[in-house]
Scaffold this motif. Structure first.
Motif, PDB file in Angstrom:
ATOM      1  N   VAL A 119       9.488  70.974  66.889  1.00  8.11           N
ATOM      2  CA  VAL A 119       8.103  70.518  66.770  1.00  8.11           C
ATOM      3  C   VAL A 119       7.857  70.240  65.295  1.00  8.11           C
ATOM      4  N   PRO A 120       7.395  69.069  64.939  1.00  4.22           N
ATOM      5  CA  PRO A 120       7.127  67.918  65.792  1.00  4.22           C
ATOM      6  C   PRO A 120       8.428  67.327  66.328  1.00  4.22           C
ATOM      7  N   PRO A 121       8.331  66.541  67.395  1.00  5.96           N
ATOM      8  CA  PRO A 121       9.540  65.977  68.012  1.00  5.96           C
ATOM      9  C   PRO A 121      10.349  65.151  67.005  1.00  5.96           C
ATOM     10  N   LYS A 122      11.644  65.284  67.114  1.00  2.27           N
ATOM     11  CA  LYS A 122      12.550  64.508  66.263  1.00  2.27           C
ATOM     12  C   LYS A 122      13.496  63.740  67.181  1.00  2.27           C
ATOM     13  N   VAL A 123      13.532  62.429  67.012  1.00  7.20           N
ATOM     14  CA  VAL A 123      14.395  61.566  67.804  1.00  7.20           C
ATOM     15  C   VAL A 123      15.189  60.703  66.851  1.00  7.20           C
ATOM     16  N   GLU A 124      16.489  60.612  67.081  1.00 11.85           N
ATOM     17  CA  GLU A 124      17.346  59.753  66.267  1.00 11.85           C
ATOM     18  C   GLU A 124      18.063  58.736  67.144  1.00 11.85           C
ATOM     19  N   TYR A 125      18.267  57.564  66.584  1.00 14.82           N
ATOM     20  CA  TYR A 125      18.989  56.487  67.258  1.00 14.82           C
ATOM     21  C   TYR A 125      20.247  56.180  66.479  1.00 14.82           C
ATOM     22  N   SER A 126      21.334  55.948  67.204  1.00 10.23           N
ATOM     23  CA  SER A 126      22.598  55.577  66.566  1.00 10.23           C
ATOM     24  C   SER A 126      23.374  54.663  67.512  1.00 10.23           C
ATOM     25  N   LEU A 127      24.378  54.019  66.962  1.00  9.04           N
ATOM     26  CA  LEU A 127      25.209  53.121  67.763  1.00  9.04           C
ATOM     27  C   LEU A 127      26.189  53.903  68.622  1.00  9.04           C
ATOM     28  N   THR A 128      26.474  53.375  69.786  1.00  8.81           N
ATOM     29  CA  THR A 128      27.570  53.892  70.605  1.00  8.81           C
ATOM     30  C   THR A 128      28.822  53.102  70.206  1.00  8.81           C
ATOM     31  N   LEU A 172      18.312  48.540  74.733  1.00  8.53           N
ATOM     32  CA  LEU A 172      19.616  48.718  74.081  1.00  8.53           C
ATOM     33  C   LEU A 172      20.279  50.010  74.558  1.00  8.53           C
ATOM     34  N   GLU A 173      19.475  51.049  74.739  1.00 12.86           N
ATOM     35  CA  GLU A 173      20.011  52.321  75.242  1.00 12.86           C
ATOM     36  C   GLU A 173      20.481  52.168  76.688  1.00 12.86           C
ATOM     37  N   ALA A 174      19.676  51.523  77.527  1.00 12.65           N
ATOM     38  CA  ALA A 174      20.046  51.325  78.936  1.00 12.65           C
ATOM     39  C   ALA A 174      21.325  50.497  79.057  1.00 12.65           C
ATOM     40  N   ASP A 175      21.544  49.585  78.120  1.00  9.80           N
ATOM     41  CA  ASP A 175      22.737  48.739  78.135  1.00  9.80           C
ATOM     42  C   ASP A 175      23.931  49.403  77.452  1.00  9.80           C
ATOM     43  N   GLY A 176      23.741  50.634  76.964  1.00 14.78           N
ATOM     44  CA  GLY A 176      24.853  51.386  76.391  1.00 14.78           C
ATOM     45  C   GLY A 176      25.230  50.990  74.973  1.00 14.78           C
ATOM     46  N   LEU A 177      24.347  50.298  74.256  1.00 13.14           N
ATOM     47  CA  LEU A 177      24.658  49.870  72.890  1.00 13.14           C
ATOM     48  C   LEU A 177      24.219  50.887  71.841  1.00 13.14           C
ATOM     49  N   ILE A 178      23.195  51.661  72.161  1.00 15.68           N
ATOM     50  CA  ILE A 178      22.748  52.716  71.254  1.00 15.68           C
ATOM     51  C   ILE A 178      22.550  53.995  72.052  1.00 15.68           C
ATOM     52  N   LYS A 179      22.500  55.098  71.328  1.00 12.62           N
ATOM     53  CA  LYS A 179      22.181  56.367  71.986  1.00 12.62           C
ATOM     54  C   LYS A 179      20.965  56.970  71.291  1.00 12.62           C
ATOM     55  N   ARG A 180      20.216  57.700  72.059  1.00 14.99           N
ATOM     56  CA  ARG A 180      18.982  58.330  71.602  1.00 14.99           C
ATOM     57  C   ARG A 180      19.183  59.831  71.706  1.00 14.99           C
ATOM     58  N   LYS A 181      19.016  60.508  70.592  1.00 17.87           N
ATOM     59  CA  LYS A 181      19.189  61.963  70.592  1.00 17.87           C
ATOM     60  C   LYS A 181      17.845  62.606  70.277  1.00 17.87           C
ATOM     61  N   VAL A 182      17.397  63.469  71.192  1.00 16.32           N
ATOM     62  CA  VAL A 182      16.131  64.170  71.025  1.00 16.32           C
ATOM     63  C   VAL A 182      16.435  65.604  70.614  1.00 16.32           C
ATOM     64  N   TYR A 183      15.843  66.029  69.499  1.00 14.76           N
ATOM     65  CA  TYR A 183      16.019  67.402  69.026  1.00 14.76           C
ATOM     66  C   TYR A 183      14.857  68.255  69.528  1.00 14.76           C
ATOM     67  N   PRO A 184      15.141  69.464  70.008  1.00 11.32           N
ATOM     68  CA  PRO A 184      14.082  70.331  70.551  1.00 11.32           C
ATOM     69  C   PRO A 184      13.316  71.058  69.443  1.00 11.32           C
ATOM     70  N   ARG A 197      15.788  57.733  62.342  1.00  6.55           N
ATOM     71  CA  ARG A 197      14.633  58.182  63.106  1.00  6.55           C
ATOM     72  C   ARG A 197      13.790  56.956  63.422  1.00  6.55           C
ATOM     73  N   PHE A 198      12.944  57.050  64.437  1.00  5.75           N
ATOM     74  CA  PHE A 198      12.186  55.899  64.911  1.00  5.75           C
ATOM     75  C   PHE A 198      11.385  55.232  63.790  1.00  5.75           C
ATOM     76  N   ASN A 199      10.551  55.994  63.089  1.00  3.78           N
ATOM     77  CA  ASN A 199       9.693  55.401  62.061  1.00  3.78           C
ATOM     78  C   ASN A 199      10.497  54.855  60.882  1.00  3.78           C
ATOM     79  N   GLU A 200      11.593  55.476  60.588  1.00  4.54           N
ATOM     80  CA  GLU A 200      12.469  54.990  59.522  1.00  4.54           C
ATOM     81  C   GLU A 200      13.031  53.611  59.901  1.00  4.54           C
ATOM     82  N   LEU A 201      13.452  53.473  61.144  1.00  5.58           N
ATOM     83  CA  LEU A 201      13.954  52.193  61.629  1.00  5.58           C
ATOM     84  C   LEU A 201      12.834  51.154  61.660  1.00  5.58           C
ATOM     85  N   LYS A 202      11.664  51.552  62.100  1.00  3.22           N
ATOM     86  CA  LYS A 202      10.517  50.637  62.155  1.00  3.22           C
ATOM     87  C   LYS A 202      10.185  50.113  60.755  1.00  3.22           C
ATOM     88  N   ARG A 203      10.216  50.975  59.760  1.00  3.85           N
ATOM     89  CA  ARG A 203       9.944  50.535  58.377  1.00  3.85           C
ATOM     90  C   ARG A 203      10.973  49.524  57.902  1.00  3.85           C
TER      91      ARG A 203
END
Length: 137
Positions: A95-104, A81-93, A58-64
């Motif tokens: 509340v509160p918003p949950k976003v996860e980042y992982s490698l492609t 990194l996402e635009a260059d296809g190196l990572i993917k961003r997954k948004v969960y529907p 998750r964003f804050n976990e990575l930031k820490r």
């Protein structure tokens, strides 16, 4: 500047970012230049390194994990990194918003390179950095 102008600017910026890696008509060093453009910058390599530790962050976990990076800078680097296809961003529907980042798969293909940089840094860069610090104190 109205909303339409801001939208056009954002679209141009995204289009420019996608195209920046396709216009190399220079010397034989271009593949290195292109690769460094994808992972260059203070925080991209660090973000990729941490994303290699587990399947998703998750964003804050990575930031820490990354320490001194600002939220704004991390967001910018992750978007690139996402635009260059190196990572993917997954948004969960949820509340509160949950976003996860992982490698492609493309990001995962950098594992040996990032780990080699880590090993080189431990062997060559950290001792030099620590030596420079001890001389100033």
């Amino acid at each position: 500047m109205d909303t339409v102008d801001k939208t056009r600017m954002a679209e141009t910026t995204d289009a420019d970012r996608r195209q920046r890696h396709h216009a190399y008509d220079c010397n034989k060093g271009c593949p290195v230049e292109a690769a460094l453009e994808l992972i260059g910058g203070k925080w991209k390599g660090v973000a990729l390194y941490h994303l290699m530790k587990k399947p998703a962050f998750r964003f804050n976990e990575l930031k820490r994990q990354m320490g001194e990076v600002t939220q704004r800078m991390l967001t910018k680097q992750l978007r690139e990194l996402e635009a260059d296809g190196l990572i993917k961003r997954k948004v969960y529907p949820v509340v509160p918003p949950k976003v996860e980042y992982s490698l492609t798969a493309k990001g995962e293909s950098l594992r040996e390179i990032i780990m080699a940089l880590r090993d080189w840094g431990e062997e060559m860069a950290l001792p030099a950095h620590e030596s420079a610090i001890s001389k100033t104190t």
